[in-house]
Design an enzyme around this catalytic site. Structure first.
Site, PDB file in Angstrom:
ATOM      1  N   THR A 124       1.966   4.942  -1.270  1.00 25.00           N
ATOM      2  CA  THR A 124       1.407   6.083  -1.853  1.00 25.00           C
ATOM      3  C   THR A 124       0.176   6.243  -1.785  1.00 25.00           C
ATOM      4  O   THR A 124      -0.089   5.381  -1.119  1.00 25.00           O
ATOM      5  CB  THR A 124       1.667   6.727  -3.230  1.00 25.00           C
ATOM      6  N   CYS A 125       0.223   7.431  -1.705  1.00 26.85           N
ATOM      7  CA  CYS A 125      -1.229   8.288  -1.165  1.00 26.85           C
ATOM      8  C   CYS A 125      -2.205   7.625  -2.907  1.00 26.85           C
ATOM      9  O   CYS A 125      -3.256   8.570  -3.162  1.00 26.85           O
ATOM     10  CB  CYS A 125      -1.480   9.751  -1.134  1.00 26.85           C
ATOM     11  N   ASP A 126      -2.099   6.658  -3.591  1.00 23.60           N
ATOM     12  CA  ASP A 126      -2.664   6.299  -4.964  1.00 23.60           C
ATOM     13  C   ASP A 126      -3.617   4.903  -4.204  1.00 23.60           C
ATOM     14  O   ASP A 126      -3.016   4.232  -3.814  1.00 23.60           O
ATOM     15  CB  ASP A 126      -1.334   6.319  -5.974  1.00 23.60           C
TER      16      ASP A 126
END
Lengths: 376, 376
Positions: free
Chosen positions: A323-325
């Site tokens: 994810t982009c987290d």
């Protein structure tokens, strides 16, 4: 990793990470618990993995069930177990959920304060309650917080209150901490329990049951004692503190029942370095904290990872999710040794992932679907 | 908290926690960004809240979209935005997902290493790529990890590689850290960016774009600077480092676009003390880390909480969620002051919850359903 799982994965063609769980391992685990603690009833902690096939197998084998919500109670009933095999083990319940559980036939409830006792007295009159007490989680890989349970000194008052309100003050529960590697850790909680039994006996209330909780470990990278060692240590402590009046006991294994039955297959999406002189490589998988591996939080659980290149020379890698987290990093403080020959597109097998994976998945954070699960 | 949300909640009769999000606030936020940074294109970070009504509103207003996966790209297209308004901003992509995005018309991709460039050259030939560089997150309430981006010294090589493989080396991106309270923090990343622009110009490659990322804060308990202050500080830094050759710029607000548009209504399930002399009360809600409030992790985000008893005397409370999971505790290290008059069954309003709540919900951990969401 069983032959059946290997065979299943060989024929799988779908895209994306998945968990494969072998019911034969669950059956073996159930039987190991039954054998190691022959006088103890097993209440499977449904939250660890509520897959219908797992619940149906355990219902057939005679297991009881520890549930956290009305939904879990319904899942257990749907799997064919009767309501008298269900404990509503969450100490935090809405009164209307207690009423729903009662309507479904549940008569065993956890409490840790007088306010919860009062809800149960109103919504589930005459039921059995057990009071959870705090105990220190020393020796656990994942000691629990103070969220559940009251100080042992408060328990007699809570149970006396239950008795006064027409409930059956049935017993006590505690939890020695998740992934508890020391079988002796049940001892001090059993000593506290025996004192509370005596205290209440003096007030004319006879407790009958001690819920020994969960905490039984699954093997990740380090070896853990066999279930047998836990059974022996617990029986020894029961004898020591309760003498000839050993109470009815129950255990609530979750991780210990299904953890080692599951393997996750994932894929390497990217391998890179942050700078030319960086000492670690970054390996990004298609699974991370938000689609199955939430228990890598604070790097608590270190899963064994197998690749097709095992045996080749290794190098330290930071392992991260897709994810982009920025918190979706699995192992960074203590990098993971992986084969230098690992490539983008390689499959990896993450072992010991039968418990606390699928249900921690987010509904679709970043558009990544929840972890798929196959029970074989 | 808007009048429209209050009105909606007054007429709600359903059980369980829910998020209510007011589209008028989202519209105001979009217009504030457009006004504060008139020459900058807004790419809404879909991951913050991919609700179809949010995406449709922003598509109508002319917003572009930063996406993390093919699913998010499909959600944006379904909301009525064309593919040329979409950036595939995740630096970690499977090659087959790049191909899917390309087939859907996407031509703008993030990279941070040569391996990712090669995937894009094969699966999305001729596309524009921007290279994400690392920058320190000083001043951010939630500094990002090193997960995304390469050292600025590596960026020229990555972009030159893209150029060589027939891609358009389009620009750079960085992220100053989530909930960034200091508008001056864009300055040093813009200085690095201008140096990379010069370096590549000397190699005959003209970069055109700087992606200023997200990080724009939402107001929780502490005041934050207005968007206008960010616009001014960023423009000042662009002037300083790029002179008259200011590049095309884009921003990727997520939290800053929807955070303050949402309010969660939750219910107090239990209030208790762990022992008679405990200095804190425990307040358990029907929402926690696994059904919406994941960003309380490490107590990073401290949401404002309103009750019907505000103004009454307060006392320190540990706040926890409803699951049987010991990590499902919201605020403990730094207890939350709540009214002494708060009762079991009371409703609480958790403000600033329009971003990063619904999508972090688990699929149903402990049997608790994902957070419901109403967009009004």
């Amino acid at each position: 990793m069983t032959d059946r799982i290997q065979q299943f994965l060989r024929s799988r063609t779908e895209d994306g990470p998945c968990l494969v769980l072998d019911l034969e391992v669950v059956r073996d685990n159930y039987q190991a618990f039954s054998k190691a603690l022959p006088d103890t009833r097993v209440f499977y902690a449904v939250k660890a993995n509520p897959d219908p096939q797992v619940l149906e197998l355990l219902a057939r084998l005679g297991s009881c069930f520890d549930t956290a919500s009305v939904v879990e109670i319904q899942q257990v009933l749907a799997a064919g177990a009767s309501a008298d095999r269900i404990s509503f083990g969450n100490t935090i319940k809405k009164e209307r959920d207690i009423a729903r559980a009662y309507a479904l036939g549940v008569r065993l409830f956890a409490v840790d304060c007088e306010a919860e006792v009062e809800k149960i007295a109103r919504a589930a009159p005459g039921s059995r309650v057990f009071c959870r007490i705090l105990c220190d989680g020393e020796g656990a890989e994942w000691p629990l917080s103070r969220k559940f349970g009251c100080a042992p000194s408060l328990a007699p008052r809570v149970l006396e209150h239950a008795h006064r309100l027409g409930l059956q003050a049935f017993g006590l529960s505690f939890h020695v901490g998740s992934q508890q590697r020391n079988p002796l850790m049940w001892d001090s909680a059993l000593r506290s329990s025996s004192e509370i039994f005596k205290d209440l006996a003096e007030r004319g209330i006879t407790l009958q049951m001690v819920n020994l909780g969960g905490g039984f470990p699954t093997k990740y990278l380090r070896d853990v004692p066999a279930v047998k060692a836990y059974g022996e240590a617990i029986f020894h402590s029961l004898r020591k503190h309760f003498g000839n009046k050993i109470p009815e006991t129950i255990i609530e294994p979750g991780r210990g029942m299904v953890g080692n039955a599951g393997v996750i297959e994932a894929e390497v999406v990217l391998i890179s370095k942050k700078s030319e002189d960086d000492s670690v490589k970054w390996v990004y998988l298609d699974i991370g904290k938000f689609n199955g591996l939430a228990e890598t939080m604070d790097e608590m659980i270190r899963y064994p990872i197998r690749t097709a290149f095992d045996g080749d020379a290794c190098e330290p890698c930071v392992l991260a999710g897709p994810t982009c987290d920025s918190v979706d990093v699995l192992y960074e403080k203590d990098p993971y040794l992986l084969p230098i020959s690992l490539e983008i597109g390689s499959k990896v097998l993450i072992e010991g992932t039968g418990a606390y994976t699928t249900m921690y998945s987010s509904v679709g954070f970043n558009g990544f679907p929840p972890l798929k699960s196959y029970v074989i």
